[in-house]
Design an enzyme around this catalytic site. Structure first.
Site, PDB file in Angstrom:
ATOM      1  N   LYS A  79       0.838  -1.204   0.000  1.00  0.00           N
ATOM      2  CA  LYS A  79       0.000   0.000   0.000  1.00  0.00           C
ATOM      3  C   LYS A  79       0.870   1.250   0.000  1.00  0.00           C
ATOM      4  O   LYS A  79       2.074   1.203   0.281  1.00  0.00           O
ATOM      5  CB  LYS A  79      -0.921   0.015   1.220  1.00  0.00           C
TER       6      LYS A  79
ATOM      7  N   ASP B  46      -6.989   2.663  13.912  1.00  0.00           N
ATOM      8  CA  ASP B  46      -7.404   4.030  14.230  1.00  0.00           C
ATOM      9  C   ASP B  46      -8.702   4.355  13.486  1.00  0.00           C
ATOM     10  O   ASP B  46      -9.791   4.129  13.981  1.00  0.00           O
ATOM     11  CB  ASP B  46      -6.280   5.002  13.893  1.00  0.00           C
TER      12      ASP B  46
END
Length: 324
Positions: A198, A228
């Site tokens: 990524k 998160d």
């Protein structure tokens, strides 16, 4: 108070995760001592220890999760109060270490906030820190006092082992930085690993570029230290399903779950998100897909090992069902 091996011990909890502290108290047999926390009209924090700590070994529970700055100041002020009240040792049980992602300078004029927090804790008077799955191992080097980095991996591995999956499993790292973590879990479960390739164009935004490894027809378990906003983990789950994975699970130690994490998880192909209770989740952050496992037993045994001068390393080992 408890007297263990001739040592006077007291356990305190601040406001960040009282439920975890209560579990630790019940398992360890050390009663929770009384502390009065207050706020002045302008928001300043007031602390009053309602019983003596003179000559005691203190264990103080306070993860520094959201609201991070409030919880850090509450911790620092309480440490100062205990030091001035002649506590013998002040051991901080801080399962989640706030500012841990700011552990280095990625740009020329940025702070190293994780080091600053370490300095503040030491200067306030702490004599030991018990953390869990620090975001970066080098944070241990920011301290000149003992710091124990507990591992949640055995708890997570045991949970998945008990599911007795009938299909092949693959452990997946959501990025290159988590490869070691995925490999450790893969070795514990005798499973291969895969890596999500990524890129992160800006904070809390990630784009999946590809998958390194074979996931087709397998049950994929994504593993990370924290979740998160859940953007990384949910986009990784979608990429794994497109690549032919049969089911996708995710696990982490620290469920920060900032907005819009819960909505993303609920609308994603993830079967479950398994996390620990280093951070206490309010009702607004709970979901049928989110499973919380308790670290209280691990922390309790760690406290007892410290009191009895026993090693901690054996607490982080797990001989899983699938171990060779």
């Amino acid at each position: 108070m408890a007297i263990l091996d001739g040592v006077k011990v007291k356990l305190f909890s601040l406001s960040a995760n009282k439920k975890l502290a209560e579990e630790i108290s019940e398992i360890s047999g050390i009663p929770l001592s009384k502390i009065d926390l207050s706020r002045f009209a302008d928001g300043e924090i007031g602390v009053n220890l309602e019983e003596t700590v003179r000559g005691h070994n203190i264990f103080l529970v306070q993860p520094t999760s959201s609201p991070v700055n409030e919880n850090i100041m509450e911790l620092l002020i309480t440490i100062d109060a205990m030091k001035r009240a002649s506590a013998k040792n002040i051991n901080i049980i801080m399962p989640y270490y706030g500012y841990s992602r700011q552990d280095r300078k990625s740009k020329s004029r940025q702070p190293i906030s994780a080091k600053l927090v370490a300095n503040l804790i030491e200067v306030a008077g702490a004599t030991r820190v018990l953390a869990m799955d620090l975001h970066a191992a080098q944070i241990q080097g920011f301290f000149d006092i003992p710091i124990d980095n507990f591992r949640a991996m055995p708890i997570l591995v045991e949970y998945f082992d008990n599911k007795n999956f009938k299909d092949d499993i693959v452990i997946v790292s959501p990025d290159h930085g988590g490869t070691v973590r995925a490999r450790n879990m893969g070795e514990s479960m005798n499973a291969p690993i895969a890596i999500i390739d990524k890129r992160r164009p800006k904070p809390n935004v990630s784009e999946v570029m590809g998958i390194v490894g074979d996931v087709e027809g397998k049950i994929a378990i994504l593993v990370d230290d924290m979740i998160d906003t859940a953007g990384t983990i949910t986009s990784a789950a979608e990429a794994l399903m497109k690549a032919g994975a049969k089911e996708v699970y995710a696990c982490c130690t620290h469920p920060l779950l900032s907005k819009p994490a819960v909505d993303r998880i609920n609308s994603s192909p993830l079967k479950e998100v398994v996390c620990t209770n280093t951070i206490q989740l309010p009702l607004s952050k709970r979901s049928e897909k989110i499973v919380q496992l308790s670290i209280a037993g691990l922390i309790s045994q760690g406290i007892l090992n410290i009191i009895y001068d026993k090693p901690l390393s054996s607490l982080f080992e797990y001989k899983g069902k699938n171990m060779r």
